[in-house]
Design an enzyme around this catalytic site. Sequence first.
Site, PDB file in Angstrom:
ATOM      1  N   GLU A  42      -4.204  -9.438   3.820  1.00  0.00           N
ATOM      2  CA  GLU A  42      -5.081  -9.116   4.950  1.00  0.00           C
ATOM      3  C   GLU A  42      -6.247 -10.089   5.139  1.00  0.00           C
ATOM      4  O   GLU A  42      -6.598 -10.424   6.271  1.00  0.00           O
ATOM      5  CB  GLU A  42      -5.648  -7.694   4.794  1.00  0.00           C
TER       6      GLU A  42
ATOM      7  N   GLU B  12       0.820  -1.221   0.000  1.00  0.00           N
ATOM      8  CA  GLU B  12       0.000   0.000   0.000  1.00  0.00           C
ATOM      9  C   GLU B  12       0.852   1.269   0.000  1.00  0.00           C
ATOM     10  O   GLU B  12       0.547   2.232  -0.707  1.00  0.00           O
ATOM     11  CB  GLU B  12      -0.948  -0.020   1.213  1.00  0.00           C
TER      12      GLU B  12
HETATM   13  N1  CAA Z   1       4.049  -7.133  11.694  1.00  0.00           N
HETATM   14  C1  CAA Z   1       4.808  -7.395  12.763  1.00  0.00           C
HETATM   15  N2  CAA Z   1       5.932  -8.145  12.728  1.00  0.00           N
HETATM   16  C2  CAA Z   1       6.290  -8.643  11.539  1.00  0.00           C
HETATM   17  C3  CAA Z   1       5.543  -8.425  10.369  1.00  0.00           C
HETATM   18  C4  CAA Z   1       4.380  -7.619  10.470  1.00  0.00           C
HETATM   19  N3  CAA Z   1       3.620  -7.317   9.423  1.00  0.00           N
HETATM   20  N4  CAA Z   1       6.138  -9.067   9.343  1.00  0.00           N
HETATM   21  C5  CAA Z   1       7.237  -9.670   9.864  1.00  0.00           C
HETATM   22  N5  CAA Z   1       7.328  -9.418  11.182  1.00  0.00           N
HETATM   23  C6  CAA Z   1       8.350  -9.896  12.121  1.00  0.00           C
HETATM   24  C7  CAA Z   1       8.110 -11.345  12.499  1.00  0.00           C
HETATM   25  O1  CAA Z   1       7.159 -11.445  13.523  1.00  0.00           O
HETATM   26  C8  CAA Z   1       9.499 -11.734  12.928  1.00  0.00           C
HETATM   27  O2  CAA Z   1       9.713 -11.264  14.231  1.00  0.00           O
HETATM   28  P1  CAA Z   1      10.441 -12.211  15.350  1.00  0.00           P
HETATM   29  O3  CAA Z   1      11.813 -12.436  14.784  1.00  0.00           O
HETATM   30  O4  CAA Z   1      10.420 -11.359  16.576  1.00  0.00           O
HETATM   31  O5  CAA Z   1       9.640 -13.460  15.415  1.00  0.00           O
HETATM   32  C9  CAA Z   1      10.406 -10.959  12.013  1.00  0.00           C
HETATM   33  O6  CAA Z   1       9.613  -9.894  11.490  1.00  0.00           O
HETATM   34  C10 CAA Z   1      10.909 -11.772  10.839  1.00  0.00           C
HETATM   35  O7  CAA Z   1       9.774 -12.347  10.199  1.00  0.00           O
HETATM   36  P2  CAA Z   1       9.642 -13.913   9.860  1.00  0.00           P
HETATM   37  O8  CAA Z   1      10.393 -14.728  10.857  1.00  0.00           O
HETATM   38  O9  CAA Z   1       8.198 -14.200   9.697  1.00  0.00           O
HETATM   39  O10 CAA Z   1      10.415 -13.952   8.466  1.00  0.00           O
HETATM   40  P3  CAA Z   1      10.180 -14.989   7.268  1.00  0.00           P
HETATM   41  O11 CAA Z   1      11.293 -14.773   6.313  1.00  0.00           O
HETATM   42  O12 CAA Z   1       9.942 -16.350   7.781  1.00  0.00           O
HETATM   43  O13 CAA Z   1       8.802 -14.511   6.582  1.00  0.00           O
HETATM   44  C11 CAA Z   1       7.258 -12.894   5.696  1.00  0.00           C
HETATM   45  C12 CAA Z   1       8.739 -13.262   5.957  1.00  0.00           C
HETATM   46  C13 CAA Z   1       6.683 -13.865   4.661  1.00  0.00           C
HETATM   47  C14 CAA Z   1       7.212 -11.466   5.169  1.00  0.00           C
HETATM   48  C15 CAA Z   1       6.466 -13.029   7.013  1.00  0.00           C
HETATM   49  O14 CAA Z   1       7.163 -12.297   8.029  1.00  0.00           O
HETATM   50  C16 CAA Z   1       5.077 -12.494   6.930  1.00  0.00           C
HETATM   51  O15 CAA Z   1       4.213 -13.136   6.373  1.00  0.00           O
HETATM   52  N6  CAA Z   1       4.844 -11.300   7.520  1.00  0.00           N
HETATM   53  C17 CAA Z   1       3.522 -10.699   7.573  1.00  0.00           C
HETATM   54  C18 CAA Z   1       3.096 -10.163   6.235  1.00  0.00           C
HETATM   55  C19 CAA Z   1       1.686  -9.651   6.303  1.00  0.00           C
HETATM   56  O16 CAA Z   1       0.743 -10.375   6.518  1.00  0.00           O
HETATM   57  N7  CAA Z   1       1.542  -8.321   6.125  1.00  0.00           N
HETATM   58  C20 CAA Z   1       0.253  -7.657   6.131  1.00  0.00           C
HETATM   59  C21 CAA Z   1      -0.008  -7.112   7.503  1.00  0.00           C
HETATM   60  S1  CAA Z   1      -1.664  -6.548   7.655  1.00  0.00           S
HETATM   61  C22 CAA Z   1      -1.671  -4.969   7.012  1.00  0.00           C
HETATM   62  O17 CAA Z   1      -0.695  -4.486   6.480  1.00  0.00           O
HETATM   63  C23 CAA Z   1      -2.968  -4.255   7.176  1.00  0.00           C
HETATM   64  C24 CAA Z   1      -3.117  -2.993   6.452  1.00  0.00           C
HETATM   65  O18 CAA Z   1      -3.423  -2.935   5.260  1.00  0.00           O
HETATM   66  C25 CAA Z   1      -2.993  -1.723   7.166  1.00  0.00           C
END
Ligand code: CAA
Length: 259
Positions: A131, A111
């Site tokens: 989402e 976004e």
């Molecule tokens: N919020 C908070 N923390 C996040 C995050 C997020 N969106 N994305 C990653 N992190 C954190 C993880 O919790 C992790 O923290 P810890 O080491 O403390 O556990 C750290 O970043 C590293 O992440 P991963 O261990 O998950 O890394 P990965 O390489 O295995 O995976 C990823 C990478 C695929 C991007 C995965 O982190 C992921 O799926 N993240 C979330 C993506 C997501 O769903 N984003 C949308 C959020 S909702 C939104 O944005 C709403 C809106 O429109 C306003």
Amino acid sequence: MEFVLYEVKDAVGVITINREKALNALNSQVLDELNQTLDGVDLETIRCLILTGAGEKSFVAGADIGEMSTLTKAEGEAFGKKGNDVFRKLETFPIPVIAAVNGFALGGGCEISMSCDIRICSENAVFGQPEAGLGITPGFGGTQRLARLVGPGMAKQMIYTARNIKADEALRIGLVNAVYPQDELMAQAEKMAAGIAKNAPIAVRNCKKAINDGLDADMDEAIVIEEKLFGDCFETEDQRYGMKCFLEKVKDKEPFKNK
Ligand code: CAA
């Protein structure tokens, strides 16, 4: 600032979201710092911005899921407004903004890139709106800007399925303009920014405003918006100088003065 870096290189400002441990996820503090950073940009001297994320893995992995997990309905709406206000400031910022997407651009990351004027990305970039899989809708403009950028059919498919897409697919559907190897991305962004910065600043700003405002209007209103911004360029020093250089076949133009 803890999570946002701002660096100036000649007439280009580089904003880096710097919360690498959380893959540059957007919590309230990051949003506040981004807002303050934009307020602090010197519009007299800076002619283009680049927005990127720290590290080589993630641009922005979305809004902070930890922070959102316990929100009430009212707090959720307020968090959406907080993000939307900053992203709209970016979208309507007077000078162009290039998103240099250096990895994950998910949810709020996709976004924020769409609030920029131009998106280029690295080969490892991943875009998506996950989402619906988290039990929410996109909340920082994704339902609106994705549909406008790639068309409602593709936007609905991406948002309803919550399926991420890789850089090559983002290029194919027009979500990004170009894909580069990671180690070339910033140089390419800086090259494009320098190409923008060398043009007449008042004209570039008026181009941005004409395109943005025109897209929100019907064609009859839109062409009037253009006429006014076109007219506004005349009598500026830069317009006089730019046209004089053409007519007199000047090869090495002086920099434009923003006047
Ligand atoms: N919020 C908070 N923390 C996040 C995050 C997020 N969106 N994305 C990653 N992190 C954190 C993880 O919790 C992790 O923290 P810890 O080491 O403390 O556990 C750290 O970043 C590293 O992440 P991963 O261990 O998950 O890394 P990965 O390489 O295995 O995976 C990823 C990478 C695929 C991007 C995965 O982190 C992921 O799926 N993240 C979330 C993506 C997501 O769903 N984003 C949308 C959020 S909702 C939104 O944005 C709403 C809106 O429109 C306003």
